[in-house]
Scaffold this active site. Structure first.
Site, PDB file in Angstrom:
ATOM      1  N   LYS A 482     -39.078   6.028 -50.360  1.00  0.00           N
ATOM      2  CA  LYS A 482     -39.415   7.001 -49.215  1.00  0.00           C
ATOM      3  C   LYS A 482     -40.651   6.157 -48.444  1.00  0.00           C
ATOM      4  O   LYS A 482     -40.467   6.299 -47.221  1.00  0.00           O
ATOM      5  CB  LYS A 482     -39.863   8.345 -49.854  1.00  0.00           C
ATOM      6  CG  LYS A 482     -38.909   9.171 -50.155  1.00  0.00           C
ATOM      7  CD  LYS A 482     -38.097   9.614 -49.004  1.00  0.00           C
ATOM      8  CE  LYS A 482     -36.703  10.397 -49.315  1.00  0.00           C
ATOM      9  NZ  LYS A 482     -35.864   9.281 -49.704  1.00  0.00           N
ATOM     10  N   HIS A 501     -46.344  -6.450 -68.562  1.00  0.00           N
ATOM     11  CA  HIS A 501     -45.235  -7.595 -68.536  1.00  0.00           C
ATOM     12  C   HIS A 501     -45.098  -8.364 -67.134  1.00  0.00           C
ATOM     13  O   HIS A 501     -44.048  -8.898 -67.048  1.00  0.00           O
ATOM     14  CB  HIS A 501     -43.947  -7.031 -69.133  1.00  0.00           C
ATOM     15  CG  HIS A 501     -44.063  -6.403 -70.507  1.00  0.00           C
ATOM     16  ND1 HIS A 501     -44.146  -7.221 -71.667  1.00  0.00           N
ATOM     17  CD2 HIS A 501     -43.992  -5.074 -70.885  1.00  0.00           C
ATOM     18  CE1 HIS A 501     -44.399  -6.430 -72.756  1.00  0.00           C
ATOM     19  NE2 HIS A 501     -44.219  -5.209 -72.364  1.00  0.00           N
TER      20      HIS A 501
END
Length: 606
Positions: A482, A501
Site C-alpha cells: 500500500k 538472516h
C-alpha cells in the site's frame, strides 16, 4: 486497465464519451481520446496525461457527431504520447482496444507488404490498418471487421467505427471484459458496467470469442465459431453514489471509511438469520478435499496468504498459495482431491483467469472469491463467493481486501466444520466474533487522526520496513505494498524472525520499521525481533493493542494503539492502520492517491 466506451446515441456524444471516460479513470491510464462519426467523416481528438487535458482540447477543437468511441490508455506497446494514444485511425476505420495483440509484428509485415506501413509504436494500430485494408479490397465494414478479428491473436476488447457509418459499431472480446448496454433507440459499449451506469442498467456481457454488430436497433452477437449467439440481458444497479467521492477528498478515503458498512452487508449474506454460517453452494464438502491451492495477484495474493494460516490452523487443511503470474508456468501437479481457489476483485485478472483454466480439468473443484458476480472468473467457477464490497474505484485496494478476508474466513469455518475441527461452541464463538467485526472496524478507523500525525513523519523517509509474524506477516506485506504503490516510498516487508538472516543490515536511524504486533501467541517473539532493531538504532513504529503497548511500548519511536481483537480478526482489523498510514503519507507527499503512476485497477493483460 484501459477503458473503452462506445455510443450510438440521439444526442451529441462527445460530452457523454468524456463523462464515461471519467468514470473509467480508476482503471489507470496515461492518455485519452475520442473519435466520432460526423456527416459521414471520422474525426478524433487525443491528449496525453489526465482526462482534463482532453476536455481542454475539446473546448478549442470540438467534435460533433452522435456516434463515437472513447478510450483511456494504459501504455503497453509504445510510450505514452499523442501518437500512440487511442483511438487509432487508419483511412476509414477508428479503433479502441484494451489488451495485447500478440501477433502484431507478423501483421505489420503483412500490412507493409500490402503498402500499409505502421505510423505508431502500438500493437493496436495493426487492427485499424488491417480493417482498412479489407475495406479497400471491397469488403463491407461488417465483413472487414470480421476478417480482421479472425486474424488477431492475444487478449483484446475492441470497438470500431467506420467512415460513412453513423449507425454502426463493431466490437469483439477475447480476454478483457466488454459489455453492451441497451437504451431507448440508443446503444452503448463499455469496458464495464461503471462506464455505462448513467446511460443504462440493461447490459449484456460478451463472452470470450464473441464479436458483435451494434446498431441503434440492437445487437447481433456471433460466437467464436461464427454462430449467432444469444447472450442474456441483465439489470445492473450501480448508483451514482457508488462512483463519486461522497464528500471525501479521495475515493480511497471514502472506501476506507466504508469498510464497516460493507463488512456488515457481507456478514448479512454469509450469516443466516438464525446466527449460523450460511454459504451458497452447501454441496461443497471439504471432507472430500485433501489439499487447497490458492492463486491470486497483488493484494488478493496477500489475502490468500492470511487465509493459508486460517485454513491450516483452524481447519487442518494443507494449503499452497501461488502468485498467478507464475503458477501455470511451473506446471504444478494437481491431485484429484485438490480444490483450487482463485481470488480477484474484478474477476477478470488475466493471470488469475489463466491459472483457473489450467486447473479446470485437473482440480476436484474450482472456487473463487470475487467482487463482480458476472465476471469471467465467477462464471467459470463451480462456486463463486461474492465479497459484497461494492464498487471500488481507488487503485489501491482497501475495502475489497477486507471483504475478501471476510469471505475467506467464512469458507475457513465451513471447512473446519466439515472436517470435524470446529465444535458447536467454537463455531458459535467464531460467528459472534465476526458479528462484532463492523463495530471493531469503526473503532480502528476512529484512530485516523493519530495515523495522520504518524504519516507526516513517515513521509520524510526514503525506505521503510514492515515486520510481522504469523498471520501478521502477510499484513506487513500488504502494508508495504500500500505504502509504495501510492506514496512511491520504497517499502519492504519481512517475517520478523527472518530479520537477522539478512535484512537487519538495512537498519539505521533513517529507516523507520513498522512492526504489526497484536498481543497474540507470537507477540513475545515479535518483540524480541523488534528489540534487535532498536539495539541497532532503528526507529520502530509499533502497531499493537493496549496490552501490547503496555508491555512493549517503552523505548519505541512511535506507538499506535489499536482495539483489542480476537486472533482470527486481527489481519482484517490491522489492515486499517496499514491503509491509513499509506493514504496519509501519500497525501503528505502530494502524490495522486486514487490513480498512482504506472498502475491500473483491473489488470486484464498478462
Amino acid at each position: 486497465m484501459c477503458g473503452i466506451i462506445g455510443i450510438l446515441g440521439d444526442h451529441e456524444v462527445a460530452p457523454q464519451l468524456v463523462e464515461a471516460l471519467r468514470r473509467l479513470e480508476y482503471r489507470g491510464y496515461d492518455s485519452a481520446g475520442i473519435a466520432t462519426v460526423n456527416s459521414g467523416q471520422v474525426e478524433r481528438r487525443r491528449a496525453v496525461g489526465k482526462l482534463v487535458n482532453l476536455s481542454d482540447l475539446l473546448v478549442h477543437q470540438p467534435l460533433a457527431g452522435k456516434a463515437g468511441i472513447g478510450h483511456t490508455r494504459w501504455a503497453t506497446h509504445g510510450v505514452a504520447n499523442e501518437v500512440n494514444a487511442h483511438p487509432h485511425l487508419a483511412g476509414r476505420v477508428a479503433v479502441v482496444h484494451n489488451g495485447i495483440i500478440e501477433n502484431f509484428r507478423e501483421l505489420r509485415e503483412f500490412l507493409a507488404a500490402n503498402g500499409m506501413p505502421h505510423q505508431t509504436d502500438t500493437d493496436t494500430e495493426t487492427v485499424a490498418l488491417l480493417a482498412n485494408l479489407y475495406l479497400d479490397q471491397g469488403l463491407s465494414p461488417r465483413d472487414a471487421a470480421a476478417k480482421t478479428i479472425g486474424q488477431l491473436q492475444g487478449a483484446y476488447a475492441i470497438c470500431m467505427i467506420f467512415e460513412g457509418e453513423g449507425d454502426l459499431m463493431i466490437c469483439a472480446r477475447s480476454g478483457p471484459p466488454l459489455a453492451v448496454g441497451y437504451g431507448d433507440g440508443e446503444m452503448f459499449v463499455g469496458s464495464d458496467a461503471i462506464a455505462l451506469a448513467p446511460l443504462t442498467d440493461r447490459i449484456t456481457y460478451l463472452e470470450d470469442g464473441d464479436w458483435a454488430i451494434v446498431t441503434r436497433a440492437g445487437i447481433e452477437i456471433h460466437d467464436a465459431a461464427g454462430r449467432i449467439a444469444n447472450r442474456s440481458v441483465r439489470r445492473v444497479q450501480i448508483s451514482a453514489g457508488q462512483v463519486d467521492k461522497g464528500g471525501y477528498k479521495h475515493f480511497m478515503a471514502k472506501e476506507i471509511a466504508e469498510q464497516p458498512a460493507v463488512l456488515s452487508d457481507a456478514l448479512g449474506h454469509y450469516l443466516g438469520a438464525d446466527g449460523t454460517l450460511s454459504l451458497s453452494g452447501e454441496a461443497l464438502d471439504f471432507t472430500t478435499i485433501d489439499r487447497l491451492t490458492m492463486v491470486a495477484c497483488g493484494t488478493a495474493f496477500y489475502a490468500c496468504v492470511v487465509a493459508k494460516y486460517w485454513f491450516e490452523q483452524i481447519a487442518g487443511l494443507p494449503v499452497e498459495v501461488d502468485v498467478a503470474s507464475e503458477f501455470r508456468y511451473r506446471e504444478p501437479p494437481i491431485s484429484p482431491r485438490t480444490a483450487a481457489l482463485f481470488v480477484s476483485q474484478s474477476g477478470e485478472t488475466a493471470d488469475t483467469l489463466a491459472a483457473l483454466r489450467y486447473c479446470r480439468d485437473r482440480a476436484d473443484r474450482i472456487l473463487s472469491v470475487v467482487n463482480v458476480p458476472e465476471s469471467s472468473i465467477a462464471r467459470e467457477s463451480d462456486l463463486a463467493l461474492p465479497i459484497y464490497a461494492g464498487v471500488e474505484v481507488g487503485v489501491a485496494s482497501t475495502k475489497a481486501f477486507t471483504c475478501q478476508l471476510l469471505a475467506l474466513a467464512a469458507l475457513v469455518l465451513k471447512a473446519a466444520r466439515d472436517r470435524g475441527r470446529l465444535t458447536p461452541d467454537a463455531e458459535a464463538k467464531a460467528i459472534a466474533d465476526l458479528r462484532a467485526l463492523p463495530g471493531i472496524m469503526s473503532q480502528a478507523i476512529a484512530t485516523e487522526p493519530q495515523t495522520e500525525v504518524l504519516a507526516a513523519a513517515l513521509a520524510e523517509a526514503r525506505d521503510i520496513l514492515f515486520l510481522g509474524r504469523g498471520q501478521m506477516y502477510p499484513l506487513a506485506m500488504e502494508g508495504a505494498l500500500k505504502l509504495k504503490e501510492i506514496s512511491y516510498i520504497h517499502a519492504e516487508a519481512y517475517a520478523s524472525g527472518e530479520l537477522k538472516h539478512g535484512p537487519i543490515a538495512l537498519i539505521d536511524k533513517t529507516v523507520p520499521v513498522i512492526v504489526m504486533a497484536p498481543r497474540d501467541g507470537l507477540f513475545d517473539k515479535t518483540v524480541s525481533n523488534m528489540q534487535e532493531v532498536m539495539a541497532r538504532g532503528g526507529k520502530v513504529l509499533l502497531i499493537t493493542d493496549t496490552e501490547g503497548a503496555r508491555q512493549a511500548g517503552h523505548g519505541v519511536w512511535k506507538t499506535h494503539v489499536m482495539p483489542t481483537v480476537p486472533d482470527m480478526l486481527a489481519p482484517i482489523v490491522y489492515a486499517v492502520p496499514a491503509q491509513l498510514l499509506a493514504y496519509h503519507t501519500a497525501v503528505a507527499k502530494g502524490t495522486d492517491v486514487d490513480q498512482p503512476r504506472n498502475l491500473a485497477k483491473s489488470v486484464t493483460v498478462e
